[in-house]
Design a protein around this motif. Sequence first.
Motif, mmCIF file in Angstrom:
data_model
loop_
_atom_site.group_PDB
_atom_site.id
_atom_site.type_symbol
_atom_site.label_atom_id
_atom_site.label_comp_id
_atom_site.label_asym_id
_atom_site.label_seq_id
_atom_site.Cartn_x
_atom_site.Cartn_y
_atom_site.Cartn_z
ATOM 1 N N VAL A 1 32.456 34.238 42.962
ATOM 2 C CA VAL A 1 32.504 35.707 42.849
ATOM 3 C C VAL A 1 33.923 36.216 43.048
ATOM 4 O O VAL A 1 34.406 37.088 42.299
ATOM 5 N N PHE A 2 34.624 35.670 44.030
ATOM 6 C CA PHE A 2 36.006 36.090 44.290
ATOM 7 C C PHE A 2 36.908 35.819 43.089
ATOM 8 O O PHE A 2 37.673 36.688 42.641
ATOM 9 N N VAL A 3 36.827 34.599 42.530
ATOM 10 C CA VAL A 3 37.683 34.225 41.398
ATOM 11 C C VAL A 3 37.292 34.993 40.146
ATOM 12 O O VAL A 3 38.149 35.529 39.422
ATOM 13 N N PHE A 4 35.992 35.096 39.893
ATOM 14 C CA PHE A 4 35.507 35.733 38.671
ATOM 15 C C PHE A 4 35.860 37.219 38.634
ATOM 16 O O PHE A 4 36.381 37.735 37.623
ATOM 17 N N LEU A 5 35.595 37.927 39.719
ATOM 18 C CA LEU A 5 35.897 39.359 39.749
ATOM 19 C C LEU A 5 37.400 39.613 39.724
ATOM 20 O O LEU A 5 37.870 40.548 39.059
#
Length: 411
Positions: free
Chosen positions: A300-304
């Motif tokens: 979630v951190f990398v994708f967002l």
Amino acid sequence: MISNLTKKVIGWRVKVMTYAMCSNFDWDTKKEEFLIAKNYFNLNASFLLKFHICYPLMMTTYLISKLYSEQGIGSGTEIGSYVLGWAENLTIYMFVAIQFRVLGYRRHLASFSNQMFQYSKEMQNLLNERGLQLDNYLVRIIHTGELVMLFTALYSVLLPLAFVVCISVEFDPNHKFIEEVLEVNLQMSPAHLPYILFLFWISLSALNSTFIVGMVGIIYFQLSKICISVLTSVTVQKRVNAPNTFSRRIEYKVMTKGLGVRDDTFVMKMYSIQQVFNKLLNEFYASVLISCHHVIFLAVFVFLSFLFIKYSALVLSSDVSVTALFMVGISASITAEWLESMISDNICKMSEEFVEKTRRLTNRKSYFYKFVSSCPNMTYKTAEPFFGVDKHTFPQFIQQGLEFLISLLVM
């Protein structure tokens, strides 16, 4: 210690879920302990598991088809909707994995929790026997545990409600998915009440397993922090054996921080119980099904972050809610990982302090010294034997996240 308010919150939460037929457990009000729900598996387990597995798979297919469709994803609003769909889908996968682990280890969890309740009662009785009280710092830990448990119980009920409310908004990808598959324009209206109640019940059953996992962790960390603190040695004095005794072991009287003067055998016994609790906790949490939340937080951190940087012009030019969605998702994943790392490292430091102080105050040839020296530090291990969670976990999380993010931006 585990306060009465904490037990009431747990009992209330479990009873509500039992009546809603969403719980793997029941609560014995008189004995204040967990029981295994008898009727749950006959009525709901097969259906709920199939639904929780099939729905995210169908949602993943839907999101991938949207990405490769002719229309594509162009506006900031569409990007925000697409990102929200993946974030919700990853969260559902996490809940499904946790639910599988709880179903397989339900008897282990019930027994482990009941043993911690019993250990807390014994420690409280020891304090009451000598008229001792915990210091203000430990009292604050108990009150903090009560607030966290109350928040966790309410959060695990309000989040499914928020999920149902979000589905009724056209911006939500789940709303679009239901509209295309079932041809139902879901709205918060009496006409759609059966759909709303069904979705609420489904999401509530998934969150109930997450509450049980969080509850066990909260009780363990609170109980360990208090018990290790009160058992830590202040002074250690050698005790001379009576002339008619045959024991050659050097015995000690230990002045503990919170339990007064105790025999070294008592301290060794109570600390050994804490080590057993640590082993039981790691036996449950050291599973890929539980530790997958680290991967999901990282994804979630990398994708967002990648989408926010790559499509910054579209995101910032869209609604404020879309920008807030990105910021909340990024900050929530970082905050959750930081809190878990900080709390587990605190337990590790306290066990190190217990060992170091006791060794410094005890004779090297004594049995008490050898026992303390053989005690490993209490750690919270996940996906054992790959890694444990401590103060180094959060920097590694940030490092890996930035490396993946830079790789995606360079490609």
